[in-house]
Design a protein around this motif. Structure first.
Motif, PDB file in Angstrom:
ATOM      1  N   GLY A 150       0.818  -1.216   0.000  1.00 20.83           N
ATOM      2  CA  GLY A 150       0.000   0.000   0.000  1.00 20.83           C
ATOM      3  C   GLY A 150       0.842   1.252   0.000  1.00 20.83           C
ATOM      4  O   GLY A 150       0.529   2.235  -0.668  1.00 20.83           O
ATOM      5  N   LEU A 151       1.922   1.232   0.742  1.00 21.86           N
ATOM      6  CA  LEU A 151       2.845   2.361   0.779  1.00 21.86           C
ATOM      7  C   LEU A 151       3.413   2.627  -0.610  1.00 21.86           C
ATOM      8  O   LEU A 151       3.455   3.765  -1.069  1.00 21.86           O
ATOM      9  N   ASP A 181       4.230  12.880   4.591  1.00 22.25           N
ATOM     10  CA  ASP A 181       4.024  11.961   5.698  1.00 22.25           C
ATOM     11  C   ASP A 181       3.002  10.910   5.280  1.00 22.25           C
ATOM     12  O   ASP A 181       2.129  11.174   4.443  1.00 22.25           O
ATOM     13  N   LEU A 182       3.127   9.710   5.846  1.00 25.02           N
ATOM     14  CA  LEU A 182       2.197   8.606   5.605  1.00 25.02           C
ATOM     15  C   LEU A 182       1.764   8.034   6.947  1.00 25.02           C
ATOM     16  O   LEU A 182       2.593   7.826   7.823  1.00 25.02           O
ATOM     17  N   VAL A 183       0.468   7.779   7.073  1.00 29.86           N
ATOM     18  CA  VAL A 183      -0.062   7.208   8.304  1.00 29.86           C
ATOM     19  C   VAL A 183      -0.973   6.036   7.939  1.00 29.86           C
ATOM     20  O   VAL A 183      -1.981   6.236   7.264  1.00 29.86           O
ATOM     21  N   PRO A 184      -0.624   4.807   8.368  1.00 28.03           N
ATOM     22  CA  PRO A 184      -1.491   3.662   8.082  1.00 28.03           C
ATOM     23  C   PRO A 184      -2.644   3.580   9.076  1.00 28.03           C
ATOM     24  O   PRO A 184      -2.505   3.966  10.239  1.00 28.03           O
ATOM     25  N   ALA A 226      -5.698  -1.247   6.120  1.00 27.08           N
ATOM     26  CA  ALA A 226      -6.529  -1.178   4.909  1.00 27.08           C
ATOM     27  C   ALA A 226      -6.403   0.164   4.190  1.00 27.08           C
ATOM     28  O   ALA A 226      -6.637   0.239   2.986  1.00 27.08           O
ATOM     29  N   GLN A 227      -6.049   1.216   4.925  1.00 28.84           N
ATOM     30  CA  GLN A 227      -5.919   2.536   4.314  1.00 28.84           C
ATOM     31  C   GLN A 227      -4.599   3.178   4.719  1.00 28.84           C
ATOM     32  O   GLN A 227      -4.056   2.895   5.782  1.00 28.84           O
ATOM     33  N   LEU A 228      -4.142   4.056   3.849  1.00 25.44           N
ATOM     34  CA  LEU A 228      -2.995   4.909   4.150  1.00 25.44           C
ATOM     35  C   LEU A 228      -3.447   6.346   3.964  1.00 25.44           C
ATOM     36  O   LEU A 228      -4.102   6.670   2.973  1.00 25.44           O
ATOM     37  N   PHE A 229      -3.099   7.190   4.908  1.00 24.43           N
ATOM     38  CA  PHE A 229      -3.369   8.618   4.784  1.00 24.43           C
ATOM     39  C   PHE A 229      -2.063   9.271   4.352  1.00 24.43           C
ATOM     40  O   PHE A 229      -1.039   9.135   5.018  1.00 24.43           O
ATOM     41  N   VAL A 230      -2.094   9.951   3.211  1.00 24.41           N
ATOM     42  CA  VAL A 230      -0.913  10.579   2.639  1.00 24.41           C
ATOM     43  C   VAL A 230      -1.042  12.089   2.822  1.00 24.41           C
ATOM     44  O   VAL A 230      -1.952  12.710   2.281  1.00 24.41           O
ATOM     45  N   SER A 247      -1.150  24.353   4.710  1.00 18.52           N
ATOM     46  CA  SER A 247      -0.320  23.202   4.332  1.00 18.52           C
ATOM     47  C   SER A 247      -0.154  22.232   5.497  1.00 18.52           C
ATOM     48  O   SER A 247       0.359  22.615   6.552  1.00 18.52           O
ATOM     49  N   PRO A 248      -0.566  20.984   5.311  1.00 19.84           N
ATOM     50  CA  PRO A 248      -0.350  19.997   6.370  1.00 19.84           C
ATOM     51  C   PRO A 248       1.127  19.609   6.438  1.00 19.84           C
ATOM     52  O   PRO A 248       1.805  19.562   5.410  1.00 19.84           O
ATOM     53  N   THR A 249       1.606  19.362   7.643  1.00 23.83           N
ATOM     54  CA  THR A 249       3.017  19.036   7.821  1.00 23.83           C
ATOM     55  C   THR A 249       3.242  17.675   8.468  1.00 23.83           C
ATOM     56  O   THR A 249       4.360  17.170   8.462  1.00 23.83           O
ATOM     57  N   GLY A 250       2.218  17.084   9.032  1.00 28.88           N
ATOM     58  CA  GLY A 250       2.343  15.782   9.672  1.00 28.88           C
ATOM     59  C   GLY A 250       0.981  15.281  10.084  1.00 28.88           C
ATOM     60  O   GLY A 250      -0.009  16.008  10.025  1.00 28.88           O
TER      61      GLY A 250
END
Length: 124
Positions: free
Chosen positions: A10-11, A36-39, A44-48, A75-78
């Motif tokens: 997924g990544l 940044d990536l958060v599973p 099942a999902q990744l937040f990019v 602008s999102p930073t994390g």
């Protein structure tokens, strides 16, 4: 092990999608700037987090596709996800930095807390 393989697949899909989307045009306006990536807890999902695009993309790992775009004013930073996977916390940069509390399933903003100039990370 199966979960890790799924997560890494997924990544790779998320990075490829964001890279291709950003390369669609020569103008910098088309570059999303993944930072940044958060599973999700179940993988099942990744937040990019896309700093330049001022958005967070929710990627369905199994489908290999973006299922939701969450537009942000700054602008999102994390980002970090609550242990139950229901709330996505997003840091947004700038002189008036904030942490946005978003409903992970819909992207709806639940709250915004001012935190000072350009926050960059949240504990995972």
């Amino acid at each position: 092990m199966k979960r890790m393989t799924r997560l890494f697949a997924g990544l790779a899909v998320a990075i490829f999608f964001v890279a291709v989307s950003g390369a669609a045009g020569a103008e910098s306006a088309n570059y999303l700037g993944p930072s940044d990536l958060v599973p999700s807890p179940d993988g099942a999902q990744l937040f990019v987090v896309c700093s330049d695009g001022k958005q967070v993309l929710a990627v369905d790992v199994a489908k290999g596709a973006v299922v939701r775009k969450i537009e942000l004013a700054a602008s999102p930073t994390g980002a970090a996800l609550s242990p139950d996977g229901k709330t996505l916390f997003v840091t947004c940069g700038g002189p008036d930095g904030t942490v946005r509390f978003l409903e992970a399933a819909s992207g709806k903003e639940l709250a915004s807390v001012p935190v000072g100039h350009t926050p960059t990370q949240l504990p995972q």
